[in-house]
Design a protein around this motif. Structure first.
Motif, PDB file in Angstrom:
ATOM      1  N   ARG A 259      83.212  29.259  52.187  1.00 51.26           N
ATOM      2  CA  ARG A 259      82.574  27.933  52.217  1.00 51.26           C
ATOM      3  C   ARG A 259      82.246  27.444  50.809  1.00 51.26           C
ATOM      4  N   THR A 260      81.837  28.350  49.936  1.00 52.37           N
ATOM      5  CA  THR A 260      81.518  27.935  48.560  1.00 52.37           C
ATOM      6  C   THR A 260      82.793  27.653  47.765  1.00 52.37           C
ATOM      7  N   GLN A 261      83.872  28.365  48.073  1.00 51.64           N
ATOM      8  CA  GLN A 261      85.133  28.218  47.343  1.00 51.64           C
ATOM      9  C   GLN A 261      85.980  27.058  47.845  1.00 51.64           C
ATOM     10  N   MET A 262      85.928  26.793  49.148  1.00 54.93           N
ATOM     11  CA  MET A 262      86.762  25.764  49.749  1.00 54.93           C
ATOM     12  C   MET A 262      85.926  24.975  50.766  1.00 54.93           C
ATOM     13  N   PRO A 263      85.041  24.119  50.283  1.00 54.45           N
ATOM     14  CA  PRO A 263      84.119  23.411  51.183  1.00 54.45           C
ATOM     15  C   PRO A 263      84.806  22.473  52.165  1.00 54.45           C
ATOM     16  N   GLY A 264      86.069  22.127  51.919  1.00 54.34           N
ATOM     17  CA  GLY A 264      86.785  21.272  52.849  1.00 54.34           C
ATOM     18  C   GLY A 264      87.295  21.995  54.076  1.00 54.34           C
ATOM     19  N   ALA A 265      87.147  23.319  54.106  1.00 54.20           N
ATOM     20  CA  ALA A 265      87.577  24.084  55.285  1.00 54.20           C
ATOM     21  C   ALA A 265      86.656  23.788  56.458  1.00 54.20           C
TER      22      ALA A 265
ATOM     23  N   VAL B 103      88.553  28.557  59.360  1.00 54.87           N
ATOM     24  CA  VAL B 103      88.016  29.905  59.213  1.00 54.87           C
ATOM     25  C   VAL B 103      87.358  30.312  60.528  1.00 54.87           C
ATOM     26  N   VAL B 104      87.808  31.433  61.077  1.00 54.53           N
ATOM     27  CA  VAL B 104      87.284  31.940  62.348  1.00 54.53           C
ATOM     28  C   VAL B 104      86.478  33.204  62.085  1.00 54.53           C
ATOM     29  N   ALA B 105      85.265  33.245  62.633  1.00 59.07           N
ATOM     30  CA  ALA B 105      84.417  34.430  62.521  1.00 59.07           C
ATOM     31  C   ALA B 105      83.680  34.622  63.840  1.00 59.07           C
TER      32      ALA B 105
END
Length: 198
Positions: free
Chosen positions: A124-130, A21-23
């Motif tokens: 982050r809450t939905q896919m903590p392995g990201a 995830v890029v922000a």
């Protein structure tokens, strides 16, 4: 926080690639960095947002966005189909569908999502392995110069964007990696390294 050159955390779940995830703040050039990376590493799956707004001239469903009705969007929210979503300018809804990303990862493709700070927090809450990568400007003054250089915002819009950018910059320690976007090619290669592509 890890340096991009010293840690490879792409494989978070056994041998399967993770979602990256890029922000980053407005005008930092994250879209340009992502575009460069995808052009040079075509194996990367770049997530396409869903939206309730109508297509603009030249936009293609499934390539520019997934254009869906408001009712369908709401049904998908209820089913938990989105990793993240938001209503933008109190008008249209935008979101990231979970299914295409999970399918890409099952196929062994690294997946990339470019998004804003609030969206990244939802993911982050939905896919903590990201893994989460923050694209930062070389300096605050450079960020202001880039935003002014666009010439597309009024002074009031500039103030609003810069206030948001300050909030976003303050959140960079939430991310696994911080990459300073001085030169697009160098930043894209650093992102490729973080993703385990090099």
């Amino acid at each position: 926080m890890a340096d991009a050159s010293t840690q490879n955390t792409t494989e978070r779940d056994g041998n399967r690639p993770a979602l990256t995830v890029v922000a980053g703040p407005t005008a930092v050039g994250k879209g340009t960095v992502v575009k460069y990376l995808v052009e040079h590493y075509p194996q990367v799956y770049l997530s396409i947002s869903a939206t309730t707004r109508s297509p603009r001239v030249g936009e293609v469903d499934g390539r520019s966005y997934h254009f869906i009705t408001r009712d369908d969007f709401d049904r998908r929210i209820e089913r938990g189909d989105f990793l993240e979503w938001a209503t933008v300018h109190r008008k249209h809804k935008y979101g990231t569908l979970r299914g295409p990303i999970e399918q890409a990862l099952r196929q062994g493709r690294p997946a990339l999502l470019e998004i804003d700070l609030e969206g990244a927090r939802q993911v982050r809450t939905q896919m903590p392995g990201a893994q989460f990568v923050f694209i930062a400007p070389p300096s605050w003054d450079e960020l202001v110069a880039r935003l002014r250089g666009r010439g597309s915002e009024s002074e009031e819009q500039m103030r609003t964007r810069l206030e948001t950018a300050r909030i976003e910059m303050a959140a960079k320690d939430e991310f696994d990696h911080v990459l300073v976007n001085d030169e697009v090619e160098d930043t894209a290669q650093a992102l490729a390294s973080v993703m385990g592509l090099t």
